[in-house]
Each structure stands twice: as structure tokens, then as C-alpha cells.
Design a protein around this motif. Structure first.
Motif, PDB file in Angstrom:
ATOM      1  N   ARG A 178       2.447   1.862  -3.536  1.00 25.71           N
ATOM      2  CA  ARG A 178       1.418   2.270  -4.496  1.00 25.71           C
ATOM      3  C   ARG A 178       0.976   3.703  -4.254  1.00 25.71           C
ATOM      4  O   ARG A 178       0.795   4.485  -5.197  1.00 25.71           O
ATOM      5  N   GLU A 179       0.814   4.054  -2.993  1.00 25.93           N
ATOM      6  CA  GLU A 179       0.421   5.429  -2.675  1.00 25.93           C
ATOM      7  C   GLU A 179       1.533   6.412  -3.025  1.00 25.93           C
ATOM      8  O   GLU A 179       1.271   7.524  -3.500  1.00 25.93           O
TER       9      GLU A 179
ATOM     10  N   THR B  97       0.836  -1.207   0.000  1.00 26.51           N
ATOM     11  CA  THR B  97       0.000   0.000   0.000  1.00 26.51           C
ATOM     12  C   THR B  97       0.869   1.255   0.000  1.00 26.51           C
ATOM     13  O   THR B  97       0.581   2.228  -0.708  1.00 26.51           O
TER      14      THR B  97
ATOM     15  N   MET C  97       2.819  11.126  -9.229  1.00 26.08           N
ATOM     16  CA  MET C  97       2.218  11.361 -10.541  1.00 26.08           C
ATOM     17  C   MET C  97       1.110  12.409 -10.503  1.00 26.08           C
ATOM     18  O   MET C  97       0.604  12.825 -11.551  1.00 26.08           O
ATOM     19  N   ASP C  98       0.720  12.806  -9.298  1.00 25.16           N
ATOM     20  CA  ASP C  98      -0.355  13.806  -9.135  1.00 25.16           C
ATOM     21  C   ASP C  98       0.242  15.186  -9.326  1.00 25.16           C
ATOM     22  O   ASP C  98       0.993  15.688  -8.483  1.00 25.16           O
TER      23      ASP C  98
ATOM     24  N   LYS D 134       3.725   6.141  -5.441  1.00 25.09           N
ATOM     25  CA  LYS D 134       3.709   6.328  -6.898  1.00 25.09           C
ATOM     26  C   LYS D 134       2.532   7.201  -7.319  1.00 25.09           C
ATOM     27  O   LYS D 134       2.668   8.067  -8.187  1.00 25.09           O
ATOM     28  N   ARG D 135       1.375   6.983  -6.701  1.00 25.50           N
ATOM     29  CA  ARG D 135       0.217   7.806  -7.039  1.00 25.50           C
ATOM     30  C   ARG D 135       0.484   9.273  -6.740  1.00 25.50           C
ATOM     31  O   ARG D 135       0.166  10.151  -7.555  1.00 25.50           O
ATOM     32  N   ARG D 136       1.106   9.557  -5.598  1.00 32.98           N
ATOM     33  CA  ARG D 136       1.357  10.944  -5.226  1.00 32.98           C
ATOM     34  C   ARG D 136       2.354  11.615  -6.172  1.00 32.98           C
ATOM     35  O   ARG D 136       2.177  12.777  -6.543  1.00 32.98           O
TER      36      ARG D 136
END
Length: 385
Positions: free
Chosen positions: A375-376, A372, A382-383, A378-380
Motif C-alpha cells: 500500500r505504501e 502495509t 502516485m505521489d 502504491k501511494r509513493r
């Protein structure tokens, strides 16, 4: 070995080298330097990921005799970062310097026909397969394996390249033609519940150690995440490590290798591929293990005792492909808001879709928690908002 060696052990600050100059070579060099060795690389150009951090470089292709001579002049021991190195070139080099793994190990693993034959000869469970070198062999494979099946080129395939899914036996001829009618293996379809891997380190004395099994998730045939230890239960975990150690023993491999598995719904393990070098799924060992896969590669090459493959905590790794740059420079500071996250970038100048540019690792109390976190992260990054 020179005066820097004693009892078959090469001591720092001896000069060692890696053939191959990508991110695996880069991380091997960094591990060698941390242990006090001078580490060089045989690289096609001076700007490759490994050449950027090396103490010295020899420029040239890996099968070019003048380049090999220059490498032998500067390095007392040599390893590799990828399996598709010319076996005759390694055999020539091994007559002059310590080379680990040996050319026979690479020769077996760099060709799927030889690799599958090796697995069958040693009774190591694997997916059903047939050789495809002629139209008659293709027809036999389609008839005996049924459909769907996967055609894979015998050599030079990775990350899904050189593979075609055949859904109907009538499509087999066209599928083979799309691969240039090169020698192939046809693999029967395996209904697997998960994909996993075990990285093994083995010394010249035959002693070996295996890292805990990692659970791998692929996207578009490219590894996306790895989590260790994999939540597969103690029996499957033990059997995977034992199978990987058996592969290393049968190959007489010295160094680091990775065995990739299919895990079926009923818990059976089938060997998919063998990589006779460090593996993407083992990157998390840099932070998570007492001795990373790259440190183990250095230890095995130099004749040192192997370190512990135990993990200090559960961990997960997520790859950063060139796609991450699609909206501009990633927001690295946002990924690093989580203090458990570690960022690794490989120094590649041009991000391209599907190209491995780096990875993120995180540790946690549980494998699921670590997954988790990455994944979080990487999400941040790319934001862009």
C-alpha cells in the motif's frame, strides 16, 4: 506426444502454448520459458501482453478453426488463461494435442447456472440461488430469496460486470431487463465478514496441492489487494484448502484453478465462484511460494510432478489499475525504494480506469506488514510532488 516425451511427460525444449493473451498468459509463458520450454500463444493481435513475450504466436480468435489448426501444428500441449474459451474448440483441439484443463472443466465453470448446479450436486456449500431464464423463474427467485439479491448473467461476467443488485423485489423485472433478459442466476444476499480464495494445482495423476488461503479486498468489484496467509485462523484455513481440493477433484481438473469464498462472521465458508485457471489473487506466489501458480500450471500441463505450494514468507499483492496513470507516468523509482517490493507491468499500452496494468508484491515477516508495504509503495508511486 513426440520423442521429446517419455512416460507421459513432455520435456523441454518442447513447444507448448496458451489460448488467451492477457497478463495471465504472459506470466504462464514467462514461467514456461524459465523451465526451458518454447512457449507460444493464440492471440487476437501481435501486441497483446502474452504475445509480446512469446517465442511464437498464432493470430486469430480462439474458436477459429484455421487458427486452431495452426496452434495444433506448433504446440504439443495447450492450456488456457481464461474460462470463456469455446468448449467445442477445445474438444476439437484435445483430439489432436494434450489440452489441460479439459473442455468439460471449462464448460462447467464458464456458465454460472452449470457451476451452481455442480456445487449443489456435490454438496459444496455456496450461497442460496435460483435460476432465472423466464419471467416466472424471476418471480420465484425474488419470492424465495427475498431482498436484497444479486442478479448475475450466466455467462461472460467478471470484475463486477453483468451483475445488478436488486434491493426490492419490485425492482427485479427492471434489473433483469438491464441485463438484456439474458439467462441469469439470482443469488441470495450473504452477510460476509471477508472474501478469500485458494489456488489449487492438480496433476493428471490426481495428485493435488493447495496454496495457503488468501484474504482479498475488492474496490468497485475489482480485486484491489490479496494477502497470504489470510489471518482467518487455522481451522478456517484448513477447511478452505480442503474445500478447494474437493472442488478440483470433483471437476477432475488438471492444471490450476482458484476457488473464491465468502467467509461469514461465524467462520463458515461459502463458495462464490470457481476460476479454472491461475487467478489474480495468486500473483503473489511468484515471489512468495516455492513454486508459483504459473510454474504449477506448466508442471501440470507437461506431466511433471507438482512443486510445493508452501510460502517462503508472508506476502501481499496490490493491483495497479489504469487510474494510477491519471496524473501522468507513475514514479516507479519511489515504489522501489522499499527493497522488498517487486514490480510487474503487463505491457498494456493504454491505461484506462479499471484496467489491470500491473501489480506490486512485497514479502514481510507478517501478512499485515506485507500489506502495509504494498500500500505504501502504491501511494509513493502516485505521489507526483
Amino acid at each position: 506426444m513426440t520423442a521429446a516425451a517419455r512416460d507421459g511427460i513432455l520435456y523441454p525444449p518442447a513447444s507448448i502454448a496458451v489460448v488467451g493473451s492477457g497478463q495471465l498468459g504472459r506470466m504462464f509463458i514467462q514461467a514456461a520459458q524459465a523451465m526451458g520450454y518454447r512457449a507460444g500463444v493464440l492471440s487476437a493481435t501481435p501486441e497483446t501482453p502474452a504475445a509480446q513475450v512469446a517465442d511464437w504466436s498464432v493470430l486469430g480468435p480462439p474458436d477459429h478453426l484455421p487458427a486452431l489448426r495452426a496452434l495444433a501444428d506448433r504446440a504439443e500441449a495447450v492450456t488456457v488463461e481464461f474460462e470463456n474459451v469455446s468448449a467445442p474448440a477445445l474438444r476439437w483441439l484435445a483430439r489432436r494435442r494434450v489440452v489441460r484443463p479439459g473442455w468439460r472443466t471449462l464448460w462447467t465453470c464458464q456458465n454460472r447456472l452449470r457451476e451452481k448446479t455442480f456445487l449443489a450436486r456435490h454438496g459444496i456449500p455456496h450461497a442460496p440461488w435460483r435460476p432465472v431464464r423466464t419471467a416466472d423463474e424471476l418471480a420465484t427467485a425474488a419470492r424465495e430469496l427475498g431482498a436484497p439479491l444479486i442478479l448475475k448473467t450466466a455467462s461472460s461476467g467478471y470484475d463486477g460486470k453483468g451483475q445488478v443488485l436488486v434491493k426490492d423485489p419490485a425492482e427485479a423485472a427492471d434489473a433483469w431487463a438491464s441485463l438484456g433478459r439474458a439467462p441469469c442466476v439470482a443469488e441470495g444476499w450473504v452477510e460476509f465478514a471477508a472474501e478469500a480464495s485458494v489456488v489449487v494445482a492438480r496433476g493428471a495423476d490426481g495428485r493435488a496441492a493447495a496454496f495457503p488461503i488468501a484474504l482479498n479486498h475488492h474496490e468497485n468489484h475489482i480485486l484491489a489487494t490479496s494477502t497470504a496467509p489470510a489471518p482467518v485462523g487455522p481451522i478456517v484455513a484448513m477447511e478452505a484448502r480442503e474445500a478447494a481440493l474437493a472442488v478440483a477433484q470433483a471437476l477432475d481438473a488438471v492444471g490450476v484453478l482458484c476457488v473464491e469464498f465468502f467467509v461469514t462472521a461465524d467462520g463458515r465458508l461459502l463458495v462464490n465462484e470457481i476460476a479454472p485457471r491461475p487467478h489474480n489473487s495468486g500473483h503473489l506466489t511468484i515471489e512468495a511460494a516455492y513454486a508459483s501458480q504459473f510454474e504449477q500450471q506448466v508442471r501440470a500441463l507437461c506431466g511433471l510432478p507438482l512443486g510445493s505450494c508452501d510460502l517462503t514468507r508472508p506476502a501481499a499483492m496490490i493491483n495497479l489499475l489504469g487510474d494510477v496513470w491519471a496524473g501522468g507516468e507513475p514514479r516507479w523509482e519511489r515504489a522501489l525504494e522499499d527493497p522488498s517490493v517487486k514490480l510487474h507491468l503487463y505491457g498494456k499500452k493504454t491505461p484506462k480506469p479499471g484496467r489491470k496494468m500491473g501489480h506490486i508484491t512485497a514479502l514481510d515477516e507478517t501478512p499485515e506488514g506485507a500489506l502495509t508495504r504494498v500500500r505504501e509503495a502504491k501511494r509513493r508511486l502516485m505521489d507526483k510532488d
